[in-house]
Write a protein that holds these residues in place. Structure first.
Motif, short mmCIF file in Angstrom:
data_model
loop_
_atom_site.label_atom_id
_atom_site.label_comp_id
_atom_site.label_asym_id
_atom_site.label_seq_id
_atom_site.Cartn_x
_atom_site.Cartn_y
_atom_site.Cartn_z
N ILE A 186 42.03 34.15 42.47
CA ILE A 186 40.52 34.65 42.23
C ILE A 186 40.41 36.12 42.96
O ILE A 186 40.72 36.26 44.24
CB ILE A 186 39.66 33.71 43.07
N ASN A 187 40.07 36.98 41.95
CA ASN A 187 40.04 38.39 42.35
C ASN A 187 38.71 38.50 43.02
O ASN A 187 37.89 37.72 43.19
CB ASN A 187 40.46 39.47 41.20
N ASP A 188 38.54 39.87 43.45
CA ASP A 188 37.19 40.43 43.92
C ASP A 188 35.83 40.26 43.17
O ASP A 188 34.66 39.85 43.66
CB ASP A 188 37.42 41.90 44.40
N ALA A 189 36.14 40.09 41.92
CA ALA A 189 35.16 39.43 40.82
C ALA A 189 34.73 38.34 40.84
O ALA A 189 33.63 37.94 40.13
CB ALA A 189 35.26 40.40 39.70
N GLY A 190 35.55 37.40 41.50
CA GLY A 190 35.31 35.89 41.44
C GLY A 190 35.86 35.31 40.09
O GLY A 190 35.55 34.08 39.75
N GLU A 191 36.82 36.14 39.61
CA GLU A 191 37.31 35.57 38.43
C GLU A 191 39.00 35.12 38.38
O GLU A 191 39.66 35.75 39.48
CB GLU A 191 37.37 36.61 37.25
N CYS A 230 39.43 29.97 24.71
CA CYS A 230 39.80 29.23 25.77
C CYS A 230 38.94 29.72 27.29
O CYS A 230 38.44 30.75 27.18
CB CYS A 230 40.97 29.75 26.26
N GLU A 231 38.94 28.83 27.77
CA GLU A 231 38.07 29.13 29.23
C GLU A 231 39.02 28.50 30.38
O GLU A 231 39.69 27.69 30.43
CB GLU A 231 36.51 28.51 29.13
N TRP A 232 38.32 29.23 31.63
CA TRP A 232 39.27 28.83 32.62
C TRP A 232 38.47 27.91 33.70
O TRP A 232 37.52 28.23 34.03
CB TRP A 232 39.80 30.34 33.50
N VAL A 233 39.48 27.04 34.31
CA VAL A 233 38.61 26.12 35.21
C VAL A 233 39.71 25.92 36.33
O VAL A 233 40.90 26.01 36.29
CB VAL A 233 38.69 24.51 34.45
#
Length: 241
Positions: free
Chosen positions: A38-43, A63-66
């Motif tokens: 998880i990067n600094d942007a919360g992604e 696609c979406e990430w979970v």
């Protein structure tokens, strides 16, 4: 550099490969850099984010990430909380009893021991992440296995004296060792485990498996998968040829 041979068969994409589902949910851990984090942007970020986005683009999928904790990542795939696992998961027989895998997108990799000193007893207490090939290997090695839910915790256990050594994926441990200013060192010999890293897919989702297999093959054949491997793991990493 060790080269992994790739066959020359070509799998072509076609409009008929489109899946009925609107969104494919890509399940990952988000705690295993450089594979996924998880990067600094919360992604979600990392090698598998880059890879997964490119595979979805080639397959014309939305696609979406979970994110999901590692120790329940397979049960939550089976129960339908997401549609794939793309989380640095090695392909092995035990997991294939429960789920299917795509072909590998990372060649079989090494696992290594890290300790605080060269004379650390590798038959003593060794920390590994739970439900991994490394924990299975240590449990059969004669050493005392100390399991933790995350990779961060196994390194913390070494540093605070709970474990004599840790045993985990070499690519994960390398930057930690390099940044430790000599506090941590590799000991013993690397060990090759598993049959490479692939995407986990429910056994019933054969069309989705075939779609991602075709996309992975296309990336191997045009060299773009190798480019991602070198980008995230360095010039010395194993590549496909």
């Amino acid at each position: 550099m060790k080269q992994i041979l790739l066959g020359t068969a070509v799998l072509a994409f076609s409009a008929g490969m489109a899946l009925a589902q609107d969104v494919v949910r890509m399940g990952t851990e988000g705690a295993y850099p450089p594979y996924n984090f998880i990067n600094d942007a919360g992604e979600v970020d990392g090698f598998e984010r880059d890879l997964g986005d490119e595979l979805c683009a080639r397959a014309e999928l939305t696609c979406e990430w979970v994110t999901n904790e590692w120790d329940s990542i397979i049960p939550n795939l089976v129960s339908g909380n997401y549609d794939t696992i793309i989380a640095g998961m090695s392909i092995n027989d035990e997991r294939e009893e429960v789920i299917d895998f795509t072909q590998d997108y990372i060649p079989p990799a090494t696992s290594s021991y890290v300790a605080l000193s060269e004379d650390a007893p590798l038959d003593g207490v060794v920390a590994a992440q739970t439900s991994t090939l490394q924990s299975g290997y240590i449990s059969e090695s004669g050493a005392t296995l100390l399991e933790f839910a995350t990779a961060d915790e196994i390194v913390a256990a070494l540093r605070n004296g709970e474990a004599d050594a840790v045993f985990f994926d070499t690519d994960y441990l390398t930057p930690i060792v390099e940044e430790s200013a000599g506090e941590l060192i590799f000991v013993g010999e690397p060990v090759v485990l598993g049959r490479g890293t692939g995407m986990g897919i429910r056994e019933s989702d054969t069309e989705l498996k075939d779609t991602f297999d075709a996309a992975i093959t296309s990336m191997k054949e045009d060299g773009s998968l190798n480019e991602l491997l070198v980008k995230w793991f360095g010039e010395g990493t194993d590549i496909y040829e």
